[in-house]
Design a protein around this motif. Structure first.
Motif, PDB file in Angstrom:
ATOM      1  N   GLU A 100     -48.008 -16.015  63.731  1.00  0.00           N
ATOM      2  CA  GLU A 100     -49.228 -15.789  62.947  1.00  0.00           C
ATOM      3  C   GLU A 100     -49.585 -14.301  62.905  1.00  0.00           C
ATOM      4  N   GLN A 101     -49.459 -13.641  64.057  1.00  0.00           N
ATOM      5  CA  GLN A 101     -49.729 -12.193  64.096  1.00  0.00           C
ATOM      6  C   GLN A 101     -48.727 -11.433  63.237  1.00  0.00           C
ATOM      7  N   ARG A 102     -47.486 -11.926  63.264  1.00  0.00           N
ATOM      8  CA  ARG A 102     -46.426 -11.227  62.526  1.00  0.00           C
ATOM      9  C   ARG A 102     -46.692 -11.221  61.029  1.00  0.00           C
ATOM     10  N   VAL A 103     -47.155 -12.345  60.470  1.00  0.00           N
ATOM     11  CA  VAL A 103     -47.417 -12.369  59.031  1.00  0.00           C
ATOM     12  C   VAL A 103     -48.589 -11.429  58.706  1.00  0.00           C
ATOM     13  N   THR A 104     -49.562 -11.351  59.610  1.00  0.00           N
ATOM     14  CA  THR A 104     -50.673 -10.408  59.412  1.00  0.00           C
ATOM     15  C   THR A 104     -50.159  -8.970  59.392  1.00  0.00           C
ATOM     16  N   LEU A 105     -49.281  -8.667  60.332  1.00  0.00           N
ATOM     17  CA  LEU A 105     -48.675  -7.327  60.355  1.00  0.00           C
ATOM     18  C   LEU A 105     -47.909  -7.049  59.065  1.00  0.00           C
ATOM     19  N   HIS A 106     -47.194  -8.055  58.607  1.00  0.00           N
ATOM     20  CA  HIS A 106     -46.401  -7.877  57.387  1.00  0.00           C
ATOM     21  C   HIS A 106     -47.314  -7.622  56.180  1.00  0.00           C
ATOM     22  N   ILE A 107     -48.400  -8.372  56.094  1.00  0.00           N
ATOM     23  CA  ILE A 107     -49.346  -8.168  54.985  1.00  0.00           C
ATOM     24  C   ILE A 107     -49.942  -6.756  55.053  1.00  0.00           C
ATOM     25  N   ALA A 108     -50.335  -6.341  56.249  1.00  0.00           N
ATOM     26  CA  ALA A 108     -50.871  -4.975  56.407  1.00  0.00           C
ATOM     27  C   ALA A 108     -49.833  -3.950  55.975  1.00  0.00           C
ATOM     28  N   ALA A 109     -48.577  -4.226  56.302  1.00  0.00           N
ATOM     29  CA  ALA A 109     -47.485  -3.317  55.927  1.00  0.00           C
ATOM     30  C   ALA A 109     -47.288  -3.273  54.414  1.00  0.00           C
ATOM     31  N   VAL A 110     -47.448  -4.411  53.767  1.00  0.00           N
ATOM     32  CA  VAL A 110     -47.317  -4.444  52.311  1.00  0.00           C
ATOM     33  C   VAL A 110     -48.388  -3.550  51.676  1.00  0.00           C
ATOM     34  N   PHE A 111     -49.626  -3.666  52.145  1.00  0.00           N
ATOM     35  CA  PHE A 111     -50.694  -2.803  51.615  1.00  0.00           C
ATOM     36  C   PHE A 111     -50.397  -1.324  51.909  1.00  0.00           C
ATOM     37  N   ALA A 112     -50.130  -1.029  53.175  1.00  0.00           N
ATOM     38  CA  ALA A 112     -50.050   0.373  53.598  1.00  0.00           C
ATOM     39  C   ALA A 112     -48.767   1.056  53.142  1.00  0.00           C
ATOM     40  N   CYS A 113     -47.714   0.292  52.988  1.00  0.00           N
ATOM     41  CA  CYS A 113     -46.427   0.904  52.621  1.00  0.00           C
ATOM     42  C   CYS A 113     -45.997   0.561  51.199  1.00  0.00           C
ATOM     43  N   ASN A 114     -45.752  -0.722  50.918  1.00  0.00           N
ATOM     44  CA  ASN A 114     -45.208  -1.081  49.604  1.00  0.00           C
ATOM     45  C   ASN A 114     -46.165  -0.705  48.473  1.00  0.00           C
ATOM     46  N   PHE A 115     -47.436  -1.036  48.661  1.00  0.00           N
ATOM     47  CA  PHE A 115     -48.404  -0.740  47.600  1.00  0.00           C
ATOM     48  C   PHE A 115     -48.685   0.763  47.494  1.00  0.00           C
ATOM     49  N   SER A 116     -48.760   1.449  48.625  1.00  0.00           N
ATOM     50  CA  SER A 116     -48.929   2.913  48.572  1.00  0.00           C
ATOM     51  C   SER A 116     -47.769   3.550  47.826  1.00  0.00           C
ATOM     52  N   ASN A 117     -46.559   3.076  48.128  1.00  0.00           N
ATOM     53  CA  ASN A 117     -45.403   3.648  47.440  1.00  0.00           C
ATOM     54  C   ASN A 117     -45.482   3.400  45.933  1.00  0.00           C
ATOM     55  N   TYR A 118     -46.022   2.242  45.550  1.00  0.00           N
ATOM     56  CA  TYR A 118     -46.173   1.979  44.114  1.00  0.00           C
ATOM     57  C   TYR A 118     -47.199   2.952  43.501  1.00  0.00           C
ATOM     58  N   LEU A 119     -48.246   3.283  44.244  1.00  0.00           N
ATOM     59  CA  LEU A 119     -49.212   4.276  43.756  1.00  0.00           C
ATOM     60  C   LEU A 119     -48.558   5.649  43.601  1.00  0.00           C
ATOM     61  N   TYR A 120     -47.622   5.967  44.485  1.00  0.00           N
ATOM     62  CA  TYR A 120     -46.858   7.217  44.316  1.00  0.00           C
ATOM     63  C   TYR A 120     -46.058   7.150  43.006  1.00  0.00           C
ATOM     64  N   THR A 121     -45.500   5.981  42.720  1.00  0.00           N
ATOM     65  CA  THR A 121     -44.732   5.797  41.482  1.00  0.00           C
ATOM     66  C   THR A 121     -45.614   6.022  40.255  1.00  0.00           C
ATOM     67  N   ILE A 122     -46.826   5.481  40.302  1.00  0.00           N
ATOM     68  CA  ILE A 122     -47.763   5.678  39.190  1.00  0.00           C
ATOM     69  C   ILE A 122     -48.041   7.172  39.016  1.00  0.00           C
ATOM     70  N   ALA A 123     -48.341   7.853  40.124  1.00  0.00           N
ATOM     71  CA  ALA A 123     -48.601   9.301  40.071  1.00  0.00           C
ATOM     72  C   ALA A 123     -47.404  10.021  39.459  1.00  0.00           C
ATOM     73  N   ASP A 124     -46.213   9.643  39.888  1.00  0.00           N
ATOM     74  CA  ASP A 124     -44.978  10.257  39.385  1.00  0.00           C
ATOM     75  C   ASP A 124     -44.859  10.078  37.867  1.00  0.00           C
ATOM     76  N   GLU A 125     -45.131   8.870  37.393  1.00  0.00           N
ATOM     77  CA  GLU A 125     -44.997   8.614  35.951  1.00  0.00           C
ATOM     78  C   GLU A 125     -46.033   9.381  35.130  1.00  0.00           C
ATOM     79  N   ILE A 126     -47.264   9.424  35.636  1.00  0.00           N
ATOM     80  CA  ILE A 126     -48.322  10.144  34.922  1.00  0.00           C
ATOM     81  C   ILE A 126     -47.981  11.634  34.833  1.00  0.00           C
TER      82      ILE A 126
END
Lengths: 252, 252
Positions: free
Chosen positions: A152-178
């Motif tokens: 249960e803790q692991r899935v919470t960690l994974h979700i936090a990682a998705v926000f902090a890493c995967n989604f942040s990286n996508y925001l970098y992609t948006i910045a790059d495209e703009i």
């Protein structure tokens, strides 16, 4: 090592460095399996019916959505088996062996970039104390940051990682495209990205929040939204995240 | 220095270090103005009617939404004046002086964290060549990364910065809150945040994208959304960003 993707490759190389003997790599794609096998001096297979029964540990590192299918093809007579998923419950392994666990390295892996495992949190879990001790020893051979974490803790960690890493990286992609559309170099905001990530090493993220939304600077937000009408696919993200930041502040 | 907030404080200290003489700080709040003035050995005022006419350069660093109001109170007889905003057009300054420009340091500033200006891009613009040369020289005294950027490019840079920095930091905040609610330490994902920011120093962000959405791993996404039903205020952000990543991939 069952799997020849990013996680498996980085793990295999890290184990190989510490002198662990990797007997066999399984990969669905011949070139991936062969290339990883060559780099850690092991054999490789592309068909699980040829899986060795000689290993002390089987590490299954495949996408979550094919994990069950892969497990069904594995016959290892109660040897210790682990998966490396952030989200899948440990107990999916109980049909495959009486000895099972999870070995989840909390990091983002890209084939073309080496990582130093020393500081990577490795989250482990096992069906009993003996197996947990074995995984603990193995994890400590590559990382100084080993944690015992339940499913249960692991899935919470994974979700936090998705926000902090995967989604942040996508925001970098948006910045790059703009920037690219306006002939501006992404290099210009690299120091900013670096500083933003560095700041939270010592500051609680909410205390480090800057920008128009946290200042409730509606004039700037409006000006940005006007410019963003050229980028409708990004405009709604700007709107929703600005609103969330403003509401977050008001709630506190 | 007109303004005693984050940007003004960091700039004033950087100039002070290079031996520039800061004559006067204006701040609306006495304690902010006094504290900054003390740290750079300058005078301070809290009323713009007492603004010195002796300075060679006036740097206005106030929130965008009060900039016009502040400018109306400034009387400097055509001395060189700049603002530090990422979004406001340079020409708002033309009513205040015949000599004007922009001095925009592209970085996130927090009072309690020092930054090294050396690598910070300083984006400058001026109404004529003489003033541009003056600002160029000044910018180069603190930074090795000086760019000539017009008002339209500057707002684009600022928008990119909001995505890459302000919004990323908010995603760190979400991760922090989710972990806190489950008694897990934010420290666990700090190496991941660091690596994510480091990776794009050498990789194009879209090439560095990892996670369930880019893999179209709907099973994991569903599992995460189920867990996130405890966090409705974050669930919709997870949904929209996952969709955008999936669509982005399909578009290419």
């Amino acid at each position: 090592m069952i799997g020849a993707g990013n996680v498996s490759s980085h793990l295999a190389k890290a184990f190989d460095k510490t002198g662990k003997n990797i007997i066999q790599i399984f990969g669905r794609k011949t070139n991936y399996a062969r290339s990883l096998a060559e780099s850690v001096s092991s054999g490789f297979i592309t068909n699980l019916s040829k899986l060795t029964t000689e290993a002390d540990l089987y590490i299954v590192s495949v996408p979550d959505n094919i994990l069950t299918e892969v497990l069904e093809k594995i016959n290892i007579q109660n040897k210790l088996i682990v998966h490396t998923s952030g989200t899948v419950e440990m107990k999916v392994l109980q049909k495959t062996s009486e000895n099972y666990g999870v070995f989840y390295p909390l990091q983002t892996f890209t084939k073309t970039k080496n990582v130093d495992f020393k500081n990577i949190p490795v989250c482990i879990e096992a069906n009993n104390k003996i197996n947990l001790d074995l995984l603990d020893e193995l994890a400590k051979s590559i990382s100084e940051n080993v944690k015992h974490v339940n499913s249960e803790q692991r899935v919470t960690l994974h979700i936090a990682a998705v926000f902090a890493c995967n989604f942040s990286n996508y925001l970098y992609t948006i910045a790059d495209e703009i920037l690219e559309k306006h002939d501006l170099s992404f290099d210009l905001i690299k120091p900013l990205i670096q500083e933003t990530a560095e700041k939270i090493q010592t500051h609680k993220p909410i205390k480090a929040q800057t920008g128009p939304a946290i200042r409730e600077d509606y004039q700037t937000i409006e000006a940005h939204l006007k410019t963003l009408s050229k980028f409708p696919e990004f405009k709604d993200i700007y709107e929703i995240l600005s609103k969330k930041i403003i509401n977050h502040k008001k709630k506190k």
